[in-house]
Design a protein around this motif. Structure first.
Motif, PDB file in Angstrom:
ATOM      1  N   ALA A 127       2.906  -2.382   4.498  1.00  0.00           N
ATOM      2  CA  ALA A 127       2.707  -1.227   3.625  1.00  0.00           C
ATOM      3  C   ALA A 127       2.045  -0.082   4.385  1.00  0.00           C
ATOM      4  O   ALA A 127       2.416   1.093   4.218  1.00  0.00           O
ATOM      5  CB  ALA A 127       1.849  -1.626   2.418  1.00  0.00           C
ATOM      6  N   ALA A 144       3.533   3.623   5.150  1.00  0.00           N
ATOM      7  CA  ALA A 144       2.777   4.828   4.795  1.00  0.00           C
ATOM      8  C   ALA A 144       2.739   5.794   5.970  1.00  0.00           C
ATOM      9  O   ALA A 144       2.945   7.002   5.817  1.00  0.00           O
ATOM     10  CB  ALA A 144       1.363   4.451   4.364  1.00  0.00           C
ATOM     11  N   GLY A 187       3.359   1.616  -0.321  1.00  0.00           N
ATOM     12  CA  GLY A 187       2.822   2.246   0.888  1.00  0.00           C
ATOM     13  C   GLY A 187       3.720   3.355   1.392  1.00  0.00           C
ATOM     14  O   GLY A 187       3.249   4.414   1.811  1.00  0.00           O
TER      15      GLY A 187
END
Length: 417
Positions: free
Chosen positions: A3, A7, A130
């Motif tokens: 995640a 991101a 994310g």
């Protein structure tokens, strides 16, 4: 960790905010600004199939580490490239796209190996949360970093963050649960006894004969249902990500910080609804609803919903109302992660990387057409509204196609499946 990597993957795509001051300083028209933004997608078009093949063979740990390291380097070098020449800037954005093309195939491959079928939707929901929060982070902090550290401040910060992530990833993760030193024997047996696949052993394939011929993959209509779904998903995703700051600035005359804020709220909502959809999807399967029906319901919500919401957006008279419609569109769009995206792991889990790569390539082509086409469309017609209506029609058509041809059952692509 996946995640967080996703991101960073999306936070590094901050050109949608930086393009506004860059266009003003260089005198770029909207059509050319679209070309500059799409240069990322030129590179993204190259790597998904190769990256998916590599991750199916060598495992996600190695491939993801190289991917994050390369895209962080490209992000860090973007300020130098922009000052050097336009060609250098385009080259760095292409390198960013090439490196980021392995991220989602790695995510799908590792989740297929680490999570039982009844937990995969939540895992994908968390990983993709994310991914969406990366958009919110990039769009929120990029204007702040640009005001404090210059136009290219966000590129330096996000690039260095990627190198820090690689250090943790290499030292703390493994491609499969069999090689993890951080889980118990009980947990390992639980994963294995829930129908988990085991194809990666010390970088080599154990049970798989290798990647099947592409003609076999492409001979199945359900493969094409995933390809078309990914194409439509990418079209909508990149059009919104690339053009929303410009849309709010051009149509409603809000400043750059406000444009980022209007774009951040939808992505944050998408992260929340995506995880909720994952929990709901797993619960439906645990309650006895078929996997096929679950995937069709999730995909229908994920495409019919944004289609109707974008039509509503075209009628909005003030900035707050289109922001609400956009939030609804993007929030409902997250349900498709529990449709086509998880479905990749179910129809052929040992080939999830290369299948994701194939569908991602189609998605990237659609994203390039949408990102570049939006700029030319606005110049030609003089309005964003027609382009939103066109996107809605495409969403509706693809939702119908998915419901006719998709399945949640494992499919025989060759003798090894």
């Amino acid at each position: 960790m996946i995640a967080l990597s996703l991101a960073l993957c999306n936070a590094d795509r901050v050109m949608s905010v930086a393009i506004v001051p860059l266009s003003l300083s260089h005198g770029w028209r909207q059509s050319f600004a679209g070309v500059v933004q799409s240069s990322f997608l030129w590179g993204y078009l190259i790597s998904p199939v190769a990256g998916g093949t590599l991750v199916d063979y060598y495992g996600g740990k190695l491939v993801m580490a190289w991917g994050v390291a390369l895209w962080s380097m490209a992000t860090l070098l973007t300020p130098w490239a922009a000052e050097a020449s336009l060609w250098a800037l385009l080259a760095m954005r292409m390198l960013l796209g090439i490196a980021e093309g392995v991220a989602l195939p790695c995510m799908n491959n590792m989740i297929a190996r680490w999570f039982p079928p009844t937990e995969r939707s939540r895992a994908v929901g968390l990983a993709m949360a994310g991914f969406q929060l990366g958009s919110a982070i990039g769009l929120t902090f990029s204007p702040i970093l640009m005001s404090q550290g210059g136009l290219f401040g966000p590129f330096v910060i996000f690039g260095l963050s990627g190198f820090l992530w690689v250090l943790v990833w290499v030292s703390a993760t493994s491609s499969t649960p069999e090689h993890s030193r951080q889980i118990s024997i009980h947990e390992l047996r639980y994963i294995q006894n829930k129908g988990q696949i085991h194809t990666i052993v010390e970088g080599k394939s154990k049970t798989s004969k290798g990647i099947p011929l592409f003609r076999r993959l492409l001979s199945k209509l359900l493969t094409w249902s995933i390809i078309v779904a990914n194409a439509m998903h990418s079209w909508g995703f990149f059009v919104i990500l690339s053009w929303m700051p410009i849309y709010f600035k051009t149509i409603y005359h809000v400043d750059l910080r406000q444009a980022a804020w209007f774009s951040v709220v939808p992505w944050s909502m998408m992260a929340l609804t995506g995880y909720f959809a994952g929990v709901l999807s797993d619960l439906m399967i645990q309650r006895g609803i078929s996997v096929t029906l679950t995937r069709k319901v999730m995909q229908s919500v994920g495409f019919f919903g944004p289609g109707f919401a974008l039509i509503g957006l075209t009628t909005a008279p003030s900035p707050s109302i289109p922001s609400a419609w956009l939030t609804l569109a993007v929030g409902l769009k997250a349900f498709s992660h529990c449709g086509f995206l998880v479905n990749l792991q179910e129809i052929a889990p040992q080939y999830s990387g290369v299948l994701h790569g194939i569908s991602n390539t189609a998605g990237t082509l659609a994203a390039i057409i949408g990102t570049v086409g939006a700029g030319f469309f606005v110049e030609l017609v003089g309005s964003f509204k027609g382009f939103f209506v066109l996107t809605s029609v495409l969403y509706f058509a693809d939702a119908v196609f998915w419901n006719v041809f998709s399945t949640g059952e494992r499919v025989k692509f060759d003798d090894s499946t």
